[in-house]
Design a protein around this motif. Structure first.
Motif, mmCIF file in Angstrom:
data_model
loop_
_atom_site.group_PDB
_atom_site.id
_atom_site.type_symbol
_atom_site.label_atom_id
_atom_site.label_comp_id
_atom_site.label_asym_id
_atom_site.label_seq_id
_atom_site.Cartn_x
_atom_site.Cartn_y
_atom_site.Cartn_z
ATOM 1 N N TYR A 1 0.731 -1.191 -0.115
ATOM 2 C CA TYR A 1 0.059 -0.039 -0.087
ATOM 3 C C TYR A 1 0.827 1.196 0.091
ATOM 4 C CZ TYR A 1 1.029 0.632 4.972
ATOM 5 O OH TYR A 1 1.565 0.504 6.286
ATOM 6 N N THR A 2 0.196 2.337 -0.427
ATOM 7 C CA THR A 2 0.816 3.694 -0.308
ATOM 8 C C THR A 2 -0.348 4.469 0.582
ATOM 9 O OG1 THR A 2 1.770 3.749 -2.346
ATOM 10 C CG2 THR A 2 1.518 5.930 -1.497
ATOM 11 N N LEU A 3 0.357 5.238 1.479
ATOM 12 C CA LEU A 3 -0.414 6.200 2.291
ATOM 13 C C LEU A 3 0.013 7.534 2.429
ATOM 14 C CD1 LEU A 3 -2.758 6.076 4.287
ATOM 15 C CD2 LEU A 3 -1.038 5.466 6.287
ATOM 16 N N GLU A 4 -0.916 8.526 2.397
ATOM 17 C CA GLU A 4 -0.331 9.896 2.371
ATOM 18 C C GLU A 4 -1.024 10.759 2.935
ATOM 19 O OE1 GLU A 4 1.807 12.840 -1.103
ATOM 20 O OE2 GLU A 4 0.269 11.253 -1.927
ATOM 21 N N MET A 5 -0.512 11.928 3.645
ATOM 22 C CA MET A 5 -1.441 13.090 4.242
ATOM 23 C C MET A 5 -0.834 14.266 3.442
ATOM 24 S SD MET A 5 -1.966 13.759 8.107
ATOM 25 C CE MET A 5 -3.285 14.737 8.755
ATOM 26 N N LYS A 6 -1.740 15.033 2.812
ATOM 27 C CA LYS A 6 -1.147 16.260 2.171
ATOM 28 C C LYS A 6 -2.136 17.470 2.474
ATOM 29 C CE LYS A 6 -2.759 14.764 -2.073
ATOM 30 N NZ LYS A 6 -2.524 14.489 -3.637
ATOM 31 N N PRO A 7 -1.543 18.631 2.335
ATOM 32 C CA PRO A 7 -2.607 19.791 2.361
ATOM 33 C C PRO A 7 -3.384 19.885 0.805
ATOM 34 C CG PRO A 7 -0.106 20.262 3.045
ATOM 35 C CD PRO A 7 -0.226 18.952 2.397
ATOM 36 N N THR A 8 -4.426 20.306 0.918
ATOM 37 C CA THR A 8 -5.145 20.418 -0.296
ATOM 38 C C THR A 8 -5.290 22.019 -0.940
ATOM 39 O OG1 THR A 8 -7.186 20.819 1.225
ATOM 40 C CG2 THR A 8 -6.636 18.642 0.705
ATOM 41 N N GLN B 1 -10.181 29.963 10.176
ATOM 42 C CA GLN B 1 -10.996 29.230 9.299
ATOM 43 C C GLN B 1 -10.734 27.961 9.012
ATOM 44 O OE1 GLN B 1 -11.328 31.373 5.259
ATOM 45 N NE2 GLN B 1 -11.930 33.280 6.337
ATOM 46 N N GLU B 2 -11.802 27.138 8.894
ATOM 47 C CA GLU B 2 -11.675 25.874 8.760
ATOM 48 C C GLU B 2 -10.886 25.433 7.501
ATOM 49 O OE1 GLU B 2 -14.727 22.112 8.303
ATOM 50 O OE2 GLU B 2 -14.761 22.964 10.217
ATOM 51 N N GLY B 3 -10.066 24.497 7.648
ATOM 52 C CA GLY B 3 -9.201 24.022 6.339
ATOM 53 C C GLY B 3 -9.420 22.458 6.500
ATOM 54 N N LEU B 4 -8.890 21.639 5.365
ATOM 55 C CA LEU B 4 -8.858 20.369 5.287
ATOM 56 C C LEU B 4 -7.322 19.811 4.798
ATOM 57 C CD1 LEU B 4 -12.172 19.789 3.354
ATOM 58 C CD2 LEU B 4 -11.805 19.390 5.622
ATOM 59 N N VAL B 5 -6.801 18.797 5.315
ATOM 60 C CA VAL B 5 -5.891 17.981 4.803
ATOM 61 C C VAL B 5 -6.487 16.722 4.235
ATOM 62 C CG1 VAL B 5 -4.004 19.180 6.108
ATOM 63 C CG2 VAL B 5 -5.081 17.022 6.982
ATOM 64 N N GLU B 6 -5.899 16.189 3.212
ATOM 65 C CA GLU B 6 -6.509 14.868 2.503
ATOM 66 C C GLU B 6 -5.488 13.809 3.323
ATOM 67 O OE1 GLU B 6 -8.522 16.186 -1.286
ATOM 68 O OE2 GLU B 6 -6.848 15.026 -1.554
ATOM 69 N N TYR C 1 -9.520 20.729 16.188
ATOM 70 C CA TYR C 1 -10.205 19.745 15.314
ATOM 71 C C TYR C 1 -11.672 19.841 15.387
ATOM 72 C CZ TYR C 1 -5.474 18.313 14.334
ATOM 73 O OH TYR C 1 -4.177 18.243 14.117
ATOM 74 N N PRO C 2 -12.460 20.266 14.426
ATOM 75 C CA PRO C 2 -13.922 20.035 14.867
ATOM 76 C C PRO C 2 -14.483 18.606 14.814
ATOM 77 C CG PRO C 2 -13.403 21.406 12.905
ATOM 78 C CD PRO C 2 -12.217 21.053 13.326
ATOM 79 N N LYS C 3 -13.631 17.572 14.196
ATOM 80 C CA LYS C 3 -13.942 16.301 14.373
ATOM 81 C C LYS C 3 -12.548 15.598 14.589
ATOM 82 C CE LYS C 3 -16.845 12.889 12.411
ATOM 83 N NZ LYS C 3 -18.305 12.609 11.577
ATOM 84 N N PRO C 4 -12.321 15.225 15.947
ATOM 85 C CA PRO C 4 -10.991 14.641 16.141
ATOM 86 C C PRO C 4 -11.090 13.120 15.868
ATOM 87 C CG PRO C 4 -12.318 15.147 18.549
ATOM 88 C CD PRO C 4 -13.036 15.639 17.021
ATOM 89 N N LEU C 5 -12.067 12.710 15.444
ATOM 90 C CA LEU C 5 -12.277 11.077 15.194
ATOM 91 C C LEU C 5 -13.092 10.718 13.882
ATOM 92 C CD1 LEU C 5 -11.612 8.216 15.688
ATOM 93 C CD2 LEU C 5 -13.857 7.982 17.083
ATOM 94 N N LEU C 6 -12.363 10.516 12.889
ATOM 95 C CA LEU C 6 -13.060 10.366 11.559
ATOM 96 C C LEU C 6 -13.139 8.874 11.425
ATOM 97 C CD1 LEU C 6 -11.188 12.945 9.329
ATOM 98 C CD2 LEU C 6 -13.615 13.008 10.390
ATOM 99 N N LYS C 7 -14.283 8.345 11.002
ATOM 100 C CA LYS C 7 -14.413 7.041 10.513
ATOM 101 C C LYS C 7 -14.697 6.639 8.974
ATOM 102 C CE LYS C 7 -16.364 6.257 15.170
ATOM 103 N NZ LYS C 7 -17.404 5.631 15.773
ATOM 104 N N ARG C 8 -14.724 5.200 8.775
ATOM 105 C CA ARG C 8 -14.918 4.911 7.382
ATOM 106 C C ARG C 8 -16.067 5.757 6.599
ATOM 107 N NH1 ARG C 8 -14.130 0.453 3.981
ATOM 108 N NH2 ARG C 8 -13.201 -0.497 5.583
ATOM 109 N N PRO D 1 -10.754 17.914 8.849
ATOM 110 C CA PRO D 1 -10.812 19.288 9.197
ATOM 111 C C PRO D 1 -10.168 19.776 10.369
ATOM 112 C CG PRO D 1 -12.710 18.128 9.914
ATOM 113 C CD PRO D 1 -11.967 17.142 9.293
ATOM 114 N N PHE D 2 -9.704 21.096 10.210
ATOM 115 C CA PHE D 2 -8.835 21.662 11.061
ATOM 116 C C PHE D 2 -9.047 22.979 11.225
ATOM 117 C CE2 PHE D 2 -5.932 21.984 7.933
ATOM 118 C CZ PHE D 2 -5.061 22.934 7.917
#
Length: 173
Positions: A62-69, A76-81, A112-119, A134-135
């Protein structure tokens, strides 16, 4: 019926015994493909230090990545993927409860508005998945968004259960 050990019939080992065997305790009669394991394939390297703001983990399966969007503004709320891509004969386990939990000690000024994300908070298919984390960063400058992704990836022979630390460095305007 005699209870003498030499006359008793042997029963196959249970999956639980196989897990014990795979954990390093000496139990015979179990192979790695008989039980789900967090090993079995080459171990993933720890997430590389963020380069260009993102962290990436490359593994044989597998390949796993976390990056700015995009661009981020203070307050203001932002997102990373967080993206997951399976390789070869492996696929994302559709029965495993995928989750992303943000780092307990968040970077200063980051919430973090939602500190636990699920499937169900993301989009997951057989070979790829995506979660948007979201952060909110309170102040301008570079800051870290981080957490741990728990997931399972499988082949016909076995399933690998993984927990991988990830982080992204974002530039807040």
């Amino acid at each position: 019926m005699s209870t003498h050990p030499s006359t008793r019939t042997r029963k196959p080992l249970s999956a639980a015994m196989c897990l014990i065997a795979l954990s390093g305790l000496p139990v015979l009669g179990c192979s790695q493909s008989e039980a789900a394991t967090s090993r079995g394939a080459p171990e993933a390297a720890p997430a590389a230090p963020p380069q260009g703001g993102k962290s990436k983990v490359e593994d044989a399966v597998y390949t796993l990545e976390m990056k700015p969007t995009g661009t981020y503004k203070a307050g203001q709320e932002g997102l990373v993927e967080v993206s997951l891509l399976s390789k070869g004969d492996y696929h994302i386990n559709d029965k495993y409860p995928i989750k992303f939990k943000v780092t307990e000690a968040a970077a200063e000024g980051v919430s973090y508005p939602k500190p636990l994300l699920k499937r169900e908070d993301g989009m997951f298919e057989e070979s790829k998945g995506l979660l948007k984390v979201p952060f909110v960063a309170a102040k301008k400058g570079k800051t870290k968004v981080a957490g741990v992704l728990s997931f399972s990836i499988c082949s016909a022979a076995n399933c690998l259960m993984q927990k991988q630390e990830l982080e992204a460095i974002v530039d807040v305007q």
